[in-house]
Design a protein around this motif. Structure first.
Motif, PDB file in Angstrom:
ATOM      1  N   GLN A  29       0.976  -1.186  -0.204  1.00 55.43           N
ATOM      2  CA  GLN A  29       0.075   0.020  -0.029  1.00 55.43           C
ATOM      3  C   GLN A  29       0.935   1.135  -0.120  1.00 55.43           C
ATOM      4  OE1 GLN A  29      -2.642  -0.189   3.488  1.00 55.43           O
ATOM      5  NE2 GLN A  29      -4.270  -1.329   2.396  1.00 55.43           N
ATOM      6  N   ALA A  30       0.602   2.256  -0.927  1.00 61.97           N
ATOM      7  CA  ALA A  30       1.387   3.500  -0.910  1.00 61.97           C
ATOM      8  C   ALA A  30       0.113   4.366  -0.502  1.00 61.97           C
ATOM      9  CB  ALA A  30       1.832   3.776  -2.375  1.00 61.97           C
ATOM     10  N   ARG A  31       0.561   5.289   0.384  1.00 63.13           N
ATOM     11  CA  ARG A  31      -0.444   6.265   0.880  1.00 63.13           C
ATOM     12  C   ARG A  31       0.268   7.813   1.197  1.00 63.13           C
ATOM     13  NH1 ARG A  31      -3.138   2.582  -0.379  1.00 63.13           N
ATOM     14  NH2 ARG A  31      -4.719   1.548   0.662  1.00 63.13           N
ATOM     15  N   GLY A  32      -0.256   8.695   0.706  1.00 58.27           N
ATOM     16  CA  GLY A  32       0.126   9.974   0.687  1.00 58.27           C
ATOM     17  C   GLY A  32      -0.355  10.626   2.091  1.00 58.27           C
ATOM     18  N   GLU A  50      -7.851  16.784   4.986  1.00 61.94           N
ATOM     19  CA  GLU A  50      -9.071  16.782   5.652  1.00 61.94           C
ATOM     20  C   GLU A  50     -10.056  15.892   5.384  1.00 61.94           C
ATOM     21  OE1 GLU A  50     -12.344  20.174   7.187  1.00 61.94           O
ATOM     22  OE2 GLU A  50     -10.396  20.838   6.289  1.00 61.94           O
ATOM     23  N   ALA A  51     -10.420  15.831   3.793  1.00 65.83           N
ATOM     24  CA  ALA A  51     -11.430  15.158   3.196  1.00 65.83           C
ATOM     25  C   ALA A  51     -10.955  13.832   2.598  1.00 65.83           C
ATOM     26  CB  ALA A  51     -12.288  16.014   2.661  1.00 65.83           C
ATOM     27  N   TRP A  52      -9.732  13.673   2.235  1.00 69.36           N
ATOM     28  CA  TRP A  52      -9.310  12.565   1.293  1.00 69.36           C
ATOM     29  C   TRP A  52      -7.979  12.416   1.747  1.00 69.36           C
ATOM     30  CZ3 TRP A  52      -8.298  17.387  -0.158  1.00 69.36           C
ATOM     31  CH2 TRP A  52      -7.142  17.551  -0.871  1.00 69.36           C
ATOM     32  N   GLN A  53      -7.460  11.008   0.889  1.00 71.34           N
ATOM     33  CA  GLN A  53      -6.026  10.627   1.184  1.00 71.34           C
ATOM     34  C   GLN A  53      -5.905   9.956   0.004  1.00 71.34           C
ATOM     35  OE1 GLN A  53      -5.249   7.583   4.103  1.00 71.34           O
ATOM     36  NE2 GLN A  53      -3.155   8.388   4.435  1.00 71.34           N
ATOM     37  N   GLU A  54      -4.903  10.055  -0.680  1.00 72.48           N
ATOM     38  CA  GLU A  54      -4.270   9.545  -2.007  1.00 72.48           C
ATOM     39  C   GLU A  54      -3.754   8.330  -1.760  1.00 72.48           C
ATOM     40  OE1 GLU A  54      -5.359  10.659  -4.675  1.00 72.48           O
ATOM     41  OE2 GLU A  54      -5.242  12.912  -4.744  1.00 72.48           O
ATOM     42  N   GLY A  55      -3.896   7.213  -2.585  1.00 71.93           N
ATOM     43  CA  GLY A  55      -3.215   6.119  -2.473  1.00 71.93           C
ATOM     44  C   GLY A  55      -3.361   5.170  -3.554  1.00 71.93           C
ATOM     45  N   LEU A  56      -2.436   4.161  -3.632  1.00 73.36           N
ATOM     46  CA  LEU A  56      -2.519   2.952  -4.724  1.00 73.36           C
ATOM     47  C   LEU A  56      -2.041   1.761  -3.864  1.00 73.36           C
ATOM     48  CD1 LEU A  56      -0.270   4.608  -7.869  1.00 73.36           C
ATOM     49  CD2 LEU A  56      -2.821   4.087  -7.448  1.00 73.36           C
ATOM     50  N   ASN A  57      -2.691   0.560  -4.441  1.00 67.86           N
ATOM     51  CA  ASN A  57      -2.671  -0.642  -4.077  1.00 67.86           C
ATOM     52  C   ASN A  57      -1.935  -1.686  -5.130  1.00 67.86           C
ATOM     53  OD1 ASN A  57      -3.895  -0.083  -1.527  1.00 67.86           O
ATOM     54  ND2 ASN A  57      -6.040  -0.646  -2.379  1.00 67.86           N
ATOM     55  N   PHE A  58      -0.579  -2.298  -4.639  1.00 65.71           N
ATOM     56  CA  PHE A  58      -0.058  -3.013  -5.710  1.00 65.71           C
ATOM     57  C   PHE A  58       0.019  -4.288  -5.342  1.00 65.71           C
ATOM     58  CE2 PHE A  58       1.880   1.355  -5.218  1.00 65.71           C
ATOM     59  CZ  PHE A  58       2.205   1.718  -6.385  1.00 65.71           C
ATOM     60  N   GLU A  59      -0.248  -5.151  -6.157  1.00 66.15           N
ATOM     61  CA  GLU A  59       0.033  -6.800  -6.175  1.00 66.15           C
ATOM     62  C   GLU A  59       1.512  -7.130  -6.930  1.00 66.15           C
ATOM     63  OE1 GLU A  59      -3.223  -9.091  -7.302  1.00 66.15           O
ATOM     64  OE2 GLU A  59      -4.696  -7.887  -6.266  1.00 66.15           O
ATOM     65  N   MET A  60       2.381  -7.604  -6.301  1.00 69.06           N
ATOM     66  CA  MET A  60       3.631  -7.957  -6.870  1.00 69.06           C
ATOM     67  C   MET A  60       4.012  -9.410  -6.704  1.00 69.06           C
ATOM     68  SD  MET A  60       5.831  -4.690  -5.391  1.00 69.06           S
ATOM     69  CE  MET A  60       5.163  -3.190  -5.363  1.00 69.06           C
ATOM     70  N   SER A  61       4.924  -9.656  -7.786  1.00 62.45           N
ATOM     71  CA  SER A  61       5.419 -11.095  -7.572  1.00 62.45           C
ATOM     72  C   SER A  61       7.083 -10.853  -8.002  1.00 62.45           C
ATOM     73  CB  SER A  61       4.985 -12.021  -8.678  1.00 62.45           C
ATOM     74  OG  SER A  61       5.029 -11.501 -10.137  1.00 62.45           O
TER      75      SER A  61
END
Length: 206
Positions: free
Chosen positions: A169-172, A176-187
């Motif tokens: 999980q990458a999170r910025g 106040e109302a949001w949080q940027e993010g990306l979820n990665f699946e890796m091998s």
């Protein structure tokens, strides 16, 4: 005479024997036992790949094509949108050049492009954002500049690792109302590199 000699020898032996056990301080020290080696969890590789992907995007964002769809320039209103497959392959080559994604990730995008080409053919469109292409495909956002800036200063966490597979999980920073993010699946590939197989949007609104 022999008996006298025998007694004399016994007395001499008794004098040469220690009368008390040596104190502990005089005993040789036992060799130090080395602590068992601690094997760190293999989280550095997956986390590093996620950060590299975000950093690569920030550096190469302007080089990535925005022309993945034909006839979306508004010059001819009689023509309908369709996927520009030669340009999508050029786009995929650039993404592969990041060194962070697997063949499975690239094939996932090929399937995506075919699917939306079918959609545009079944539902002809020549106005507005083309279906499936109304956002940045790598940051999965309509505001990629904001997202990549937040992710670059945010946290990266390996949430699961089993064998040669990991989830990250990458999170910025939390706003106040949001949080940027990306979820990665890796091998992990045969040469030991951790590569991205899939990404989904991890942004949250509060």
């Amino acid at each position: 005479m022999n008996r006298f000699c025998y007694l004399a020898l016994m007395v001499a032996a008794g004098c040469n024997s220690p009368s008390t056990a040596p104190e502990a301080s005089t005993l040789p020290a036992a060799p130090a036992t080395k602590p068992a080696a601690t094997v760190p969890a293999d989280t550095a590789g997956p986390a590093r790949t996620a950060r590299r992907f975000v950093s690569w995007y920030a550096t190469h964002q302007k080089e990535l094509s925005n022309g993945l769809v034909l006839n979306d320039d508004g010059l001819d209103s009689t023509k309908f949108y369709s996927v520009d497959f030669p340009d999508t392959e050029n786009w995929l080559r650039k993404v592969a050049g990041s060194g962070t994604v697997s063949p499975a990730y690239l094939d996932g995008w090929r399937a995506y492009f075919r699917s939306y080409d079918d959609t545009l053919r079944l539902h002809p469109q020549n106005d507005g954002p083309p279906a499936g292409f109304d956002h940045d495909l790598l940051m999965l956002s309509q505001e990629p500049d904001t997202k990549v800036a937040d992710l670059q200063v945010g946290t990266v966490t390996v949430t699961s690792r089993q064998g040669n597979r990991a989830q990250v999980q990458a999170r910025g920073p939390r706003h106040e109302a949001w949080q940027e993010g990306l979820n990665f699946e890796m091998s992990r590939s045969a040469d030991g590199r951790w590569l991205i197989d899939r990404i989904d949007n991890g942004s949250d609104a509060f």
